[in-house]
Each structure stands twice: as C-alpha cells, then as structure tokens.
Design a protein around this motif. Structure first.
Motif, mmCIF file in Angstrom:
data_model
loop_
_atom_site.group_PDB
_atom_site.id
_atom_site.type_symbol
_atom_site.label_atom_id
_atom_site.label_comp_id
_atom_site.label_asym_id
_atom_site.label_seq_id
_atom_site.Cartn_x
_atom_site.Cartn_y
_atom_site.Cartn_z
ATOM 1 N N ASP A 165 68.940 24.953 -3.816
ATOM 2 C CA ASP A 165 68.532 24.520 -5.149
ATOM 3 C C ASP A 165 69.516 25.006 -6.198
ATOM 4 O O ASP A 165 70.073 26.102 -6.090
ATOM 5 N N VAL A 166 69.661 24.227 -7.257
ATOM 6 C CA VAL A 166 70.518 24.647 -8.352
ATOM 7 C C VAL A 166 69.875 25.798 -9.129
ATOM 8 O O VAL A 166 70.545 26.554 -9.822
ATOM 9 N N THR A 167 68.551 25.958 -8.985
ATOM 10 C CA THR A 167 67.836 27.077 -9.573
ATOM 11 C C THR A 167 67.353 28.033 -8.479
ATOM 12 O O THR A 167 67.165 27.637 -7.327
ATOM 13 N N LEU A 168 67.109 29.262 -8.876
ATOM 14 C CA LEU A 168 66.728 30.314 -7.937
ATOM 15 C C LEU A 168 65.220 30.450 -7.764
ATOM 16 O O LEU A 168 64.754 31.198 -6.899
ATOM 17 N N ASP A 169 64.451 29.746 -8.583
ATOM 18 C CA ASP A 169 63.020 29.990 -8.706
ATOM 19 C C ASP A 169 62.221 29.842 -7.412
ATOM 20 O O ASP A 169 61.342 30.651 -7.114
ATOM 21 N N TYR A 194 68.974 22.986 -18.393
ATOM 22 C CA TYR A 194 70.218 22.230 -18.327
ATOM 23 C C TYR A 194 69.910 20.811 -17.856
ATOM 24 O O TYR A 194 68.878 20.558 -17.210
ATOM 25 N N VAL A 195 70.816 19.920 -18.138
ATOM 26 C CA VAL A 195 70.712 18.563 -17.604
ATOM 27 C C VAL A 195 71.387 18.537 -16.237
ATOM 28 O O VAL A 195 72.576 18.841 -16.114
ATOM 29 N N VAL A 196 70.612 18.208 -15.212
ATOM 30 C CA VAL A 196 71.130 18.132 -13.847
ATOM 31 C C VAL A 196 70.818 16.733 -13.306
ATOM 32 O O VAL A 196 69.667 16.344 -13.203
ATOM 33 N N GLN A 197 71.852 16.001 -12.984
ATOM 34 C CA GLN A 197 71.711 14.626 -12.507
ATOM 35 C C GLN A 197 70.853 13.785 -13.453
ATOM 36 O O GLN A 197 70.003 13.012 -13.028
ATOM 37 N N GLY A 198 71.074 13.973 -14.743
ATOM 38 C CA GLY A 198 70.395 13.157 -15.745
ATOM 39 C C GLY A 198 69.011 13.624 -16.124
ATOM 40 O O GLY A 198 68.353 13.002 -16.974
ATOM 41 N N ASN A 199 68.542 14.716 -15.522
ATOM 42 C CA ASN A 199 67.195 15.215 -15.802
ATOM 43 C C ASN A 199 67.245 16.630 -16.376
ATOM 44 O O ASN A 199 68.046 17.455 -15.938
ATOM 45 N N ASN A 200 66.365 16.919 -17.347
ATOM 46 C CA ASN A 200 66.242 18.277 -17.860
ATOM 47 C C ASN A 200 65.586 19.155 -16.811
ATOM 48 O O ASN A 200 64.486 18.847 -16.338
ATOM 49 N N THR A 201 66.276 20.222 -16.439
ATOM 50 C CA THR A 201 65.786 21.138 -15.407
ATOM 51 C C THR A 201 65.740 22.540 -15.991
ATOM 52 O O THR A 201 66.722 23.008 -16.577
ATOM 53 N N THR A 202 64.606 23.215 -15.818
ATOM 54 C CA THR A 202 64.431 24.555 -16.365
ATOM 55 C C THR A 202 64.265 25.563 -15.239
ATOM 56 O O THR A 202 63.543 25.311 -14.269
ATOM 57 N N GLY A 203 64.913 26.687 -15.379
ATOM 58 C CA GLY A 203 64.782 27.744 -14.387
ATOM 59 C C GLY A 203 65.902 28.748 -14.494
ATOM 60 O O GLY A 203 66.632 28.804 -15.487
#
Length: 324
Positions: A91-95, A113-122
């Motif tokens: 995963d791009v995030t560690l959560d 951050y925007v990852v592949q066009g989607n807002n991703t939080t973590g």
C-alpha cells in the motif's frame, strides 16, 4: 496446500504438445552439489507477497517460509522511503498493515495526497525515512488470518528481499512490481535526476539480475519485472532485457500513468504495441473469468487474443488460492 498464498500459474507454453501433464514434485529444500536450478518445464509456483496466509505479508519471515514450502518465485511490491530507499510494501499508506497509528511520535505525519486521481488520506511511506519505517512493526492485513505474528517483523528493503532469494539453497526467482511509479516520482527525488525506475533497475543489476526470458543468464537468477504502468515498463525496457509483465486491472480502472481505459490497453492495436516491451500480461482474474452474483461466467477472449499477439499469460497474483 502448504500455503494459501502459493499460487500456481499455468503457462500454456510449457504444456503445449503434452497429452497428459506429468506430475512434478515440489522443489527440494536442499540441493546436492550446485544449487538446484529452476524447473522451467512445468508451471511456476509464485508466492504472492510471500506466505502471507501464515505470516504478515512482504516480511522476511513470509518470504523465507514461502521458499521452504517450495515457491519457485517470491513476489513483492516495491515502493520508496522519503530518503529514496526502495522497500517491499504494497500500500502507498502504512495504515492497514503496520502499527504506525500507535506511534505518537508520528501523529503529525497524517496526510492527504492525490493517488491515481483519488484523494487518499493516511501515513504515506514517502513521508518516512528508512530508519523511521524500520521502527514500525508489520501486522496481518485481514482479521481472518493468523494474528499471532503481529508486531514481530519489520518492513524490509528491496535489497534485503533480493538477498533472501539469493541465499536460498536452490535457485529461487524474484517477481518485483514497480508500484505507484507516478506518485513515487512526484514525491521522492533522487540525485542526478534519476527516477524510481532507474533506481529499481540499478538495484537488480547490482545483484546480477540480467538476461532475457529463459536465457542461460536468466535461469541462473530468474526475475520478472511487473507493473500496471505501461510507461514504466517501456522505460525499463531501455535499461534491462529482463522479462517484463504488463499488469491489467479490472475493467473500471484506467492506467495510472497514461489514463487509458481497460478497453484501450486490451485492444489488438495496443497488444501489438506492448509486445515489443513485455513478454506477457498479468490480467486480474475477473477479466479472464468474470463473476456475477458469485457465479462464474464463461471465460472472456482476453487470453486467446493475447496469445494471438505472442503474449503469454501470467495472471496477476492474489492473496488467496487461485487454481488455473
């Protein structure tokens, strides 16, 4: 089966002309004399993220267990730390698979951050140095898996993963994926203008990985390079002749780098283009045999068309048994 995560890949090119497929025993744990070579005359057994049904994914323990259980290849995803060290992490995030939330010293690292066009939080790997990542402990992704090893293992580097394969008592191949290259190249900067793909291939070369598919050089240290990003595979093809696999997501997900639809990248015209850079495709299983309301549907023509364009089939590994 010895592990829920050892996945049998049926490579049609290995069984053409055989009226009945012979039985092949799993590779021996100990070879006599020289290291026992990879058995290329049968389907490969690929451990997706290691033996992750038993041990937390992409840890040294999961990969060593997979090798002990007979894997021909160990598969991994490659990301980067803030300081540019390549790590094995999905995963791009560690959560989801670490105890990062329990580390109060990192509480202010939560980002969107925007990852592949989607807002991703973590908590993103690219916001942590390798030393900080090593202070975390890995845990199982799913609650239905064995939880007794949570908190016992560290995140490992790409180089540590390679060493595990090279230290095996028989020839064990590696199957690394260039993961989220667009995002990584946006957030991590290497010296001399190098890109994620440059550092990835340099690491493979450092440890002696080279050679086209089934060449003598390749058989000594087998490796496949995989990615969902076609531009990464094209770029890497100018750096190494190691075989490459173009991963194809489900029909709803466009490519992260070129924003092409599933229908575009599986068209006859695109297959003619990509075959100049890859030896095969790695389609999601639902693109080969769709499922509707938990019922298997007739298989699609994707594989037949790929074969017509001289592309082999290397189905994308999943974290559960897949019998082909």
């Amino acid at each position: 089966m010895g592990s829920a995560c050892l996945i049998l890949f049926a490579l049609s090119c290995l069984i053409v002309g055989s009226a009945a497929r012979p039985f092949y025993p799993p590779p021996s744990e100990v070879a006599e004399g020289e290291r026992r070579p990879l058995q290329t005359s049968r389907p490969y057994n690929i451990a997706h993220r290691g033996s992750n049904g038993e041990l937390p994914e992409e840890t040294a323990a999961a990969y060593m267990r997979a090798i002990k259980e007979g894997a021909d290849f160990i598969e991994t995803d490659i990301l980067s730390s803030k300081d540019g060290v390549l790590i094995c992490f999905h995963d791009v995030t560690l959560d989801n698979t670490t105890d990062v939330a329990q580390h109060k010293e990192f509480a202010n690292r939560n980002r969107t951050y925007v990852v592949q066009g989607n807002n991703t939080t973590g908590f993103f790997t690219v916001d942590f140095t390798l030393k900080e990542l090593k202070s975390l402990r890995v845990r199982q992704r799913y609650p239905f898996r064995d939880q007794q090893y949570n908190g016992k293992f560290q995140i490992i580097t790409f180089e540590e993963y390679i060493t595990i394969a090279l230290d095996a008592t028989r020839v064990v191949g590696i199957y690394p994926e260039i993961k989220y290259p667009v995002f990584i190249n946006e957030r991590v900067k290497w010296q001399n203008g190098k890109k994620f793909e440059d550092v990835f291939v340099e690491t493979l070369k450092k440890y002696g990985y080279k050679g086209s598919y089934l060449s003598d050089e390749w058989k000594k240290q087998p490796a496949f390079i995989q990615s969902f990003a076609p531009t990464s595979l094209v770029y890497a093809s100018n750096l190494t002749d190691l075989p490459k696999i173009f991963l194809i997501d489900d029909i709803t997900v466009p490519t992260e780098d070129t924003n092409q639809s599933y229908w575009e990248i599986t068209s006859d015209g695109y297959f003619d283009f990509i075959k100049n850079y890859v030896v095969g495709i790695g389609p999601g299983k639902d693109t080969v045999v769709p499922v509707v309301n938990n019922y298997l549907q007739p298989r699609t023509d994707l594989i037949a068309r790929a074969h017509a364009h001289d592309l082999e089939k290397f189905p994308k590994p999943i974290s559960a048994p897949l019998h082909l």
